[in-house]
Design an enzyme around this catalytic site. Structure first.
Site, PDB file in Angstrom:
ATOM      1  CG  PHE A   1      -1.682  -1.253   1.447  1.00 20.96           C
ATOM      2  CD1 PHE A   1      -2.878  -1.515   0.786  1.00 20.96           C
ATOM      3  CD2 PHE A   1      -1.204  -2.219   2.331  1.00 20.96           C
ATOM      4  CE1 PHE A   1      -3.579  -2.690   1.014  1.00 20.96           C
ATOM      5  CE2 PHE A   1      -1.891  -3.395   2.560  1.00 20.96           C
ATOM      6  CZ  PHE A   1      -3.081  -3.637   1.895  1.00 20.96           C
TER       7      PHE A   1
ATOM      8  CB  CYS B   1      -5.067   5.214   9.165  1.00 22.54           C
ATOM      9  SG  CYS B   1      -5.787   4.651   7.612  1.00 22.54           S
TER      10      CYS B   1
END
Length: 393
Positions: free
Chosen positions: A228, A337
């Site tokens: 990512f 997150c």
């Protein structure tokens, strides 16, 4: 100025007395007629006593509190709040740093400005609204920001198309002040291009700056896999740290193109780096066991509480695959997150993954967001970034 009133149900002011900056819709007894979305309102107790001023918006969070003082929210108010935000960044040494012109200047509730994000990239500030109220005040805030920042900022770009998707105005993205095509910024001496036009967030993930620096310390002679990768932040830090090779993976072709540009900016012609546009799970599935430093920094798996269960399953599956692939003695940097995923949720998901992979794992560091993303002590929900650095036997 006289603001319209929102009256709370009896007893529903207790969280506000503890300075929590949200009023939930279920706490409201009655509202004055004609209150529009984004309008400034006075919040009063059931008995009519003043308690807060904030922006009204339809939805679960009905009022985002700007102040617990009975004052007018005017130019002087915005100046005071933005000046306070800048002073904190100067105090912690992140602003006016010749090696680092990239930082978050305003972090919503953490800077007592709920619904507003401002990131600084060199001479450009990127402003983002997460509430209708802040969107409606954007031009006034931009004018004050220029005054507060003085020579530090020459351009202000507004980027709220993705954070206020239900708005239909044409001016959701664009320069409010100045205008520049110079999108190269500096973070800890490393250069990178910021895609504030079409990129995620404000164009870069400023919140991983300290964690990227930590990774650099572990990168020497490592074979690094950055999953990512987005625009390659962890990748070029690993290269400066002396990594043997760095592979960057992202499902977005645009992200991979930016990663390649950023690596080339800092390490032109360096053959240690390769980038792959591919789904993370598929890449891990077919990858060999030749990586001894892996970074997992996925987008938020859960954006609301209803998605929490599936998100935790996703974190477990992703980390299990990384545990299965990483070399003995390898180091795993793994993050969440998602605001609704607590530190305990995340740790349990990672621990479950380690057990399923049958690996011995030790915690080296517990990571979080940096100081320019402050957490309002009365708003624990602001602690959204969680990370673990793990030694895998």
């Amino acid at each position: 100025m006289i603001y319209k009133k929102i009256q709370l149900r009896r007893g529903k002011e207790e969280s506000l007395k503890r300075f929590h900056p949200w009023v939930f819709s279920g706490a409201i007894q009655r509202m004055d007629d004609g209150i529009q979305e984004g309008e400034l309102v006075r919040v009063v107790t059931n008995e009519g006593d003043f308690i807060a001023v904030g922006h009204y918006q339809q939805g679960s969070i009905a009022v985002r509190v700007l102040t617990f003082s009975d004052v007018e929210v005017d130019r002087a108010f915005w100046y005071s709040r933005l000046q306070s935000a800048l002073q904190m960044r100067l105090a912690i040494g992140i602003a006016d740093n010749p090696q680092n012109n990239t930082y978050r200047l305003v972090h919503g509730e953490g800077d007592h400005l709920p619904g507003l994000i401002i990131d600084v990239y060199g001479q450009t500030a990127v402003m983002q609204a997460h509430s209708i109220g802040m969107h409606l005040m954007r031009k006034e805030i931009a004018q004050v920001l220029v005054e507060v920042m003085e020579s530090r900022v020459s351009h202000i770009y507004y980027k709220s198309e993705t954070t206020l998707p239900f708005m239909t105005e044409d001016d959701m993205n664009g320069f409010l002040y100045g205008g520049s095509n110079d999108n190269i910024a500096l973070e800890n001496g490393l250069k990178f291009r910021v895609d504030w036009l079409k990129g995620q967030k404000t164009g870069f993930f400023v919140d991983q700056r300290e964690n990227r620096s930590l990774l650099e310390r572990y990168a020497k002679d490592k074979r690094v896999l950055n999953m990512f990768c987005y625009t390659g932040g962890f990748s070029f830090y690993a290269m400066r740290g002396g990594a043997e090779l760095v592979h960057s993976v992202d499902s977005s072709a645009k992200a991979i193109a930016l990663t390649r540009e950023n690596v080339e900016l800092n390490f032109p012609g360096d053959a240690r780096h390769e980038a792959y546009c591919e789904d993370a799970f598929k890449y891990l599935e077919k990858a060999g066991s030749n990586y001894n430093l892996i970074i997992l920094d996925p987008p938020a798996f859960a954006k609301h509480r209803g998605a929490l269960h599936n998100a935790l399953k996703g974190y477990t599956r992703l980390n299990q695959k990384a545990f299965e692939k990483i070399e003995k003695g390898g180091i795993l940097f793994t993050f969440s997150c998602s605001q609704v995923v607590t530190k305990d949720h995340f740790r349990n998901a990672v621990f479950t993954a380690a057990a399923l992979a049958k690996r011995k794992v030790r915690i080296l560091h517990q990571l979080h967001q940096p100081a320019d993303h402050p957490i309002n002590i009365y708003h624990p929900e602001g602690e959204y970034l969680k990370g673990l650095v793990l030694y895998v036997e």
